[in-house]
Enzyme design. Structure first.
Site, PDB file in Angstrom:
ATOM      1  NE  ARG A 162      30.875 -42.937  21.856  1.00  0.00           N
ATOM      2  CZ  ARG A 162      30.841 -43.324  23.129  1.00  0.00           C
ATOM      3  NH1 ARG A 162      31.831 -42.985  23.943  1.00  0.00           N
ATOM      4  NH2 ARG A 162      29.862 -44.063  23.574  1.00  0.00           N
ATOM      5  CB  SER A 237      24.683 -43.225  20.857  1.00  0.00           C
ATOM      6  OG  SER A 237      24.715 -43.906  22.075  1.00  0.00           O
ATOM      7  CD  GLU A 333      28.617 -42.462  18.868  1.00  0.00           C
ATOM      8  OE1 GLU A 333      29.027 -43.493  18.297  1.00  0.00           O
ATOM      9  OE2 GLU A 333      28.082 -42.458  19.984  1.00  0.00           O
TER      10      GLU A 333
HETATM   11  N1  EPU Z   1      17.863 -41.292  29.212  1.00  0.00           N
HETATM   12  C1  EPU Z   1      16.616 -40.764  28.946  1.00  0.00           C
HETATM   13  N2  EPU Z   1      15.820 -41.457  28.069  1.00  0.00           N
HETATM   14  C2  EPU Z   1      16.197 -42.608  27.485  1.00  0.00           C
HETATM   15  C3  EPU Z   1      17.453 -43.138  27.775  1.00  0.00           C
HETATM   16  C4  EPU Z   1      18.281 -42.463  28.646  1.00  0.00           C
HETATM   17  O1  EPU Z   1      16.244 -39.731  29.461  1.00  0.00           O
HETATM   18  O2  EPU Z   1      15.414 -43.141  26.681  1.00  0.00           O
HETATM   19  C5  EPU Z   1      18.749 -40.531  30.130  1.00  0.00           C
HETATM   20  C6  EPU Z   1      18.752 -41.065  31.549  1.00  0.00           C
HETATM   21  O3  EPU Z   1      18.824 -39.950  32.416  1.00  0.00           O
HETATM   22  C7  EPU Z   1      20.054 -41.849  31.617  1.00  0.00           C
HETATM   23  C8  EPU Z   1      20.928 -41.027  30.693  1.00  0.00           C
HETATM   24  O4  EPU Z   1      20.062 -40.605  29.649  1.00  0.00           O
HETATM   25  O5  EPU Z   1      20.563 -41.889  32.911  1.00  0.00           O
HETATM   26  C9  EPU Z   1      22.106 -41.765  30.131  1.00  0.00           C
HETATM   27  O6  EPU Z   1      21.661 -42.925  29.441  1.00  0.00           O
HETATM   28  P1  EPU Z   1      22.651 -44.178  29.214  1.00  0.00           P
HETATM   29  O7  EPU Z   1      23.234 -44.603  30.507  1.00  0.00           O
HETATM   30  O8  EPU Z   1      21.934 -45.192  28.407  1.00  0.00           O
HETATM   31  O9  EPU Z   1      23.860 -43.558  28.413  1.00  0.00           O
HETATM   32  P2  EPU Z   1      23.929 -42.602  27.117  1.00  0.00           P
HETATM   33  O10 EPU Z   1      24.552 -41.322  27.579  1.00  0.00           O
HETATM   34  O11 EPU Z   1      22.659 -42.536  26.369  1.00  0.00           O
HETATM   35  C10 EPU Z   1      26.364 -43.316  26.496  1.00  0.00           C
HETATM   36  C11 EPU Z   1      27.041 -43.734  25.224  1.00  0.00           C
HETATM   37  C12 EPU Z   1      26.736 -45.214  24.947  1.00  0.00           C
HETATM   38  C13 EPU Z   1      27.237 -46.033  26.127  1.00  0.00           C
HETATM   39  C14 EPU Z   1      26.540 -45.562  27.403  1.00  0.00           C
HETATM   40  C15 EPU Z   1      27.055 -46.253  28.639  1.00  0.00           C
HETATM   41  C16 EPU Z   1      27.168 -41.705  23.897  1.00  0.00           C
HETATM   42  C17 EPU Z   1      26.610 -40.937  22.742  1.00  0.00           C
HETATM   43  N3  EPU Z   1      26.600 -42.891  24.132  1.00  0.00           N
HETATM   44  O12 EPU Z   1      24.970 -43.401  26.232  1.00  0.00           O
HETATM   45  O13 EPU Z   1      27.447 -45.596  23.793  1.00  0.00           O
HETATM   46  O14 EPU Z   1      26.962 -47.421  25.920  1.00  0.00           O
HETATM   47  O15 EPU Z   1      26.783 -44.140  27.578  1.00  0.00           O
HETATM   48  O16 EPU Z   1      28.336 -45.781  28.949  1.00  0.00           O
HETATM   49  O17 EPU Z   1      28.108 -41.245  24.548  1.00  0.00           O
HETATM   50  C18 EPU Z   1      27.297 -45.740  21.407  1.00  0.00           C
HETATM   51  O18 EPU Z   1      28.254 -44.965  21.372  1.00  0.00           O
HETATM   52  O19 EPU Z   1      26.764 -46.185  20.366  1.00  0.00           O
HETATM   53  C19 EPU Z   1      26.767 -46.147  22.703  1.00  0.00           C
HETATM   54  C20 EPU Z   1      25.715 -46.948  22.816  1.00  0.00           C
END
Ligand code: EPU
Length: 339
Positions: A162, A237, A333
């Site tokens: 990022r 995010s 972010e």
């Molecule tokens: N989780 C929770 N609670 C929640 C949601 C998620 O505990 O309410 C935990 C779960 O363990 C889940 C993990 O967080 O497995 C990861 O969640 P998710 O797959 O939704 O991915 P993220 O790490 O929250 C990142 C990016 C997203 C991108 C997704 C998919 C960042 C800051 N965000 O989110 O990017 O779409 O991976 O690759 O790296 C953005 O940048 O705006 C964005 C949405």
């Protein structure tokens, strides 16, 4: 060049925050960007793309320059790949759909990411195991200091999670006008390493996924947990996922069960910010007209009339709670703009 002296930015930011810009400019071409820079020396403009990763706290007096350079041009083609140059003002997801309709591979995992093409390299957008840097060739930029043109190759952009040179040492120094991508024409590399995507492929009984299959599944997964900014104001995010030392991760795992993680290196572990925020009791919490989305704790939303300051104050409550409870300092972010 279009100019407005008093305009609401409500339709220009996906948080839907209603602030007034008193110096709003739109550049429809690279030429117009250059003439704006030359005619407004030392004005330190706020550069606006799709407005999908920005939080305006207050009314803005500074110059805003919205980049609306359009066009997708094929500049080289072999049997195996194409090189395309894309105007910074193209909508990212329109580019992804264009690529898929032409059966050009590489961008499918990045389907449905909001925002414009010109902003994508700045924060090296990423999702479902792929980052912009994986298909990026170079970008054409204009110096904010003197209006000169400069091309940045992939290695010169110093891409990381990022982030890029445009978010670090060259922050607010260059405006991106065009981005060049290299996309595959055949034997596409399908990236299905990201667990929820892998699972979706199995559940849908797809044996040899095409780029179209991947795009459709990514869209399905995204829509199931991320709110559509057209319906509920948000910027995806709000914080980056924190990267912590292995030792701190071990300590955390002794305190909490099943802490999710992604290994970054031998010493570093990335953990989901959403998980820590949820553990702090902040998932689906509403505070006035702002709050966290009920299906994803990392998404701060505007239910309608929240001001930029209210959204910001709420984000800082989350940040402080996470710091107190886990000793982890979350980093925004979203770009926060004061005035
Ligand atoms: N989780 C929770 N609670 C929640 C949601 C998620 O505990 O309410 C935990 C779960 O363990 C889940 C993990 O967080 O497995 C990861 O969640 P998710 O797959 O939704 O991915 P993220 O790490 O929250 C990142 C990016 C997203 C991108 C997704 C998919 C960042 C800051 N965000 O989110 O990017 O779409 O991976 O690759 O790296 C953005 O940048 O705006 C964005 C949405």
């Amino acid at each position: 060049m279009q100019k407005e002296n008093k305009i609401s930015l409500k339709n220009y930011n996906s948080f839907g925050v209603d602030v007034i810009s008193s110096n709003f400019n739109i550049a429809n071409s690279e030429k117009e960007i250059i003439s704006f820079i030359k005619n407004n020396p030392f004005s330190e403009p706020i550069i606006l793309g799709g407005g999908t990763n920005i939080l305006f706290k207050n009314n803005i007096d500074r110059n805003i320059l919205k980049i609306q350079v359009k066009g997708i041009e094929l500049i080289n083609e072999t049997e195996d790949y194409v090189i395309i140059s894309v105007g910074a003002g193209e909508v990212w997801n329109d580019l992804v759909n264009w690529a898929i309709n032409n059966n050009y591979g590489g961008l499918e995992n990045l389907s449905l990411i909001p925002g414009n093409v010109g902003s994508a390299p700045i924060q090296n957008i990423g999702a479902y195991g792929v980052e912009l840097k994986d298909n990026f060739e170079n970008c054409r930029t204009i110096s904010i200091e003197n209006g000169s043109l400069k091309i940045f190759k992939n290695s010169e952009c110093k891409f990381s999670y990022r982030s890029s040179v445009f978010k670090e040492e060259l922050k607010n120094k260059y405006i991106i006008s065009y981005v060049t991508f290299k996309l595959s024409k055949k034997n596409h590399t399908i990236n299905s390493s990201y667990e929820p995507l892998k699972q979706a492929i199995i559940n849908n009984k797809i044996s040899n996924p095409t780029i179209k299959n991947i795009s459709e599944l990514v869209c399905k997964i995204r829509s199931s947990k991320l709110p559509d900014p057209k319906l509920i104001g948000n910027c995806g995010s709000f914080f980056k996922n924190p990267i912590i030392n292995k030792i701190d991760y071990k300590k955390l795992s002794e305190r909490e069960k099943n802490v999710p993680f992604y290994k970054i290196s031998e010493k570093k572990i990335k953990i989901p910010a959403a998980w820590v925020i949820e553990k702090c009791g902040y998932k689906g919490i509403r505070d006035g007209d702002t709050g966290t989305y009920d299906k994803h704790a990392l998404i701060i939303v505007n239910y309608g009339k929240a001001s930029g300051n209210e959204i910001f104050e709420f984000s800082q409550k989350i940040k402080n709670t996470v710091l107190r409870k886990f000793n982890i300092l979350l980093e925004e972010e979203v770009n926060i703009i004061d005035n």
